[in-house]
Design an enzyme around this catalytic site. Structure first.
Site, PDB file in Angstrom:
ATOM      1  N   HIS A  70      43.953  35.338  41.373  1.00 31.15           N
ATOM      2  CA  HIS A  70      42.617  34.592  41.549  1.00 31.15           C
ATOM      3  C   HIS A  70      42.234  34.296  42.971  1.00 31.15           C
ATOM      4  O   HIS A  70      40.985  34.273  43.152  1.00 31.15           O
ATOM      5  CB  HIS A  70      42.772  33.687  40.494  1.00 31.15           C
ATOM      6  N   HIS A  75      38.575  33.707  45.446  1.00 28.70           N
ATOM      7  CA  HIS A  75      37.949  32.708  46.371  1.00 28.70           C
ATOM      8  C   HIS A  75      37.976  33.206  47.899  1.00 28.70           C
ATOM      9  O   HIS A  75      36.994  32.898  48.483  1.00 28.70           O
ATOM     10  CB  HIS A  75      39.056  31.241  46.444  1.00 28.70           C
ATOM     11  N   GLU A 115      33.866  28.164  40.988  1.00 28.62           N
ATOM     12  CA  GLU A 115      34.912  29.001  39.960  1.00 28.62           C
ATOM     13  C   GLU A 115      33.951  29.792  39.004  1.00 28.62           C
ATOM     14  O   GLU A 115      34.376  30.845  38.730  1.00 28.62           O
ATOM     15  CB  GLU A 115      35.606  27.942  39.068  1.00 28.62           C
ATOM     16  N   SER A 134      37.837  37.107  39.762  1.00 26.03           N
ATOM     17  CA  SER A 134      39.219  37.862  39.712  1.00 26.03           C
ATOM     18  C   SER A 134      39.687  37.961  38.007  1.00 26.03           C
ATOM     19  O   SER A 134      40.722  38.494  38.016  1.00 26.03           O
ATOM     20  CB  SER A 134      40.020  36.632  40.064  1.00 26.03           C
TER      21      SER A 134
END
Length: 214
Positions: A70, A75, A115, A134
């Site tokens: 993730h 990110h 997010e 992700s």
């Protein structure tokens, strides 16, 4: 830029060095989830705290808690974009000196942008939130247009965050990264001038209370 490979998990220090050269951000390893205040405060100084564990191979499409897949796929590439990186930093700066109520509001703003945010690109809606990028399953779900779309407004109360209920039922849309940056910068300026967090609804308050009790 990051030279990701299928047969290798990158070292966070190598990723951090590349990211620092691109936008001034650095990656700091942590053992697990942090208190939202500590995590958001780090963003103000361009530090992104990253977990180091990996999701179980039996569930590759989704993980309820952030893992290194993730962090690295979701990110890190986005933080290499200068406008997006500035937008994330605005959320962090707004958290400095914030009371508990405002920290939880900013946590939701972060959740629905960094997010699980989406952005308009011509006639299309494209994902930029790391929780979507992700997760192959969530990316496919978002692309089918099954979830509600709503404009982002950081000045308003945000709905409760869903951690373990599967894919998101609502995505908040930015017109462009530049417009999102302006929204969050305006909100940060409002808070610096003495503005207050909006009141949370009763369901959100119950969710926050249960999270604090864990």
């Amino acid at each position: 830029m990051f030279n990701f490979r299928e047969d290798e998990v990158p070292q966070l220090q190598d990723i951090s060095d590349t990211l620092k050269d691109a936008t001034g951000w650095q990656v700091r390893p942590v053992a697990g989830l942090m208190h939202p205040r500590d995590f958001l405060n780090g963003l103000a100084f361009r530090y992104f705290h990253s977990t180091q564990y990996m999701r179980h191979a039996s569930k590759p499409m989704y993980t309820p808690e952030p893992d290194v897949v993730h962090e690295l796929i979701g990110h890190v590439p986005m933080l290499a974009d200068p406008v997006f990186a500035d937008m994330v930093q605005q959320i962090g700066e707004a958290s400095l000196g914030a009371d508990e109520k405002l920290v939880w509001h900013l946590t939701k703003v972060y959740w629905y942008t960094v997010e699980f945010g989406v952005v308009r690109e011509g006639p299309d809606i494209k994902a930029f939130g790391s929780g979507i990028l992700s997760s192959y399953g969530e990316l496919e779900y978002m692309g089918k247009g099954l979830a509600e779309l709503a404009p982002l407004d950081p000045f308003k109360p945000q709905p409760k965050m869903s951690y373990k209920d599967g894919y998101q039922k609502r995505y908040f849309v930015l017109d462009t990264f530049e417009s999102g940056l302006k929204q969050l910068r305006d909100y940060a300026d409002y808070l610096k001038a003495g503005g207050q967090a909006p009141p949370a609804d009763s369901k959100a308050k119950q969710t926050e209370a249960s999270m604090k009790a864990r």
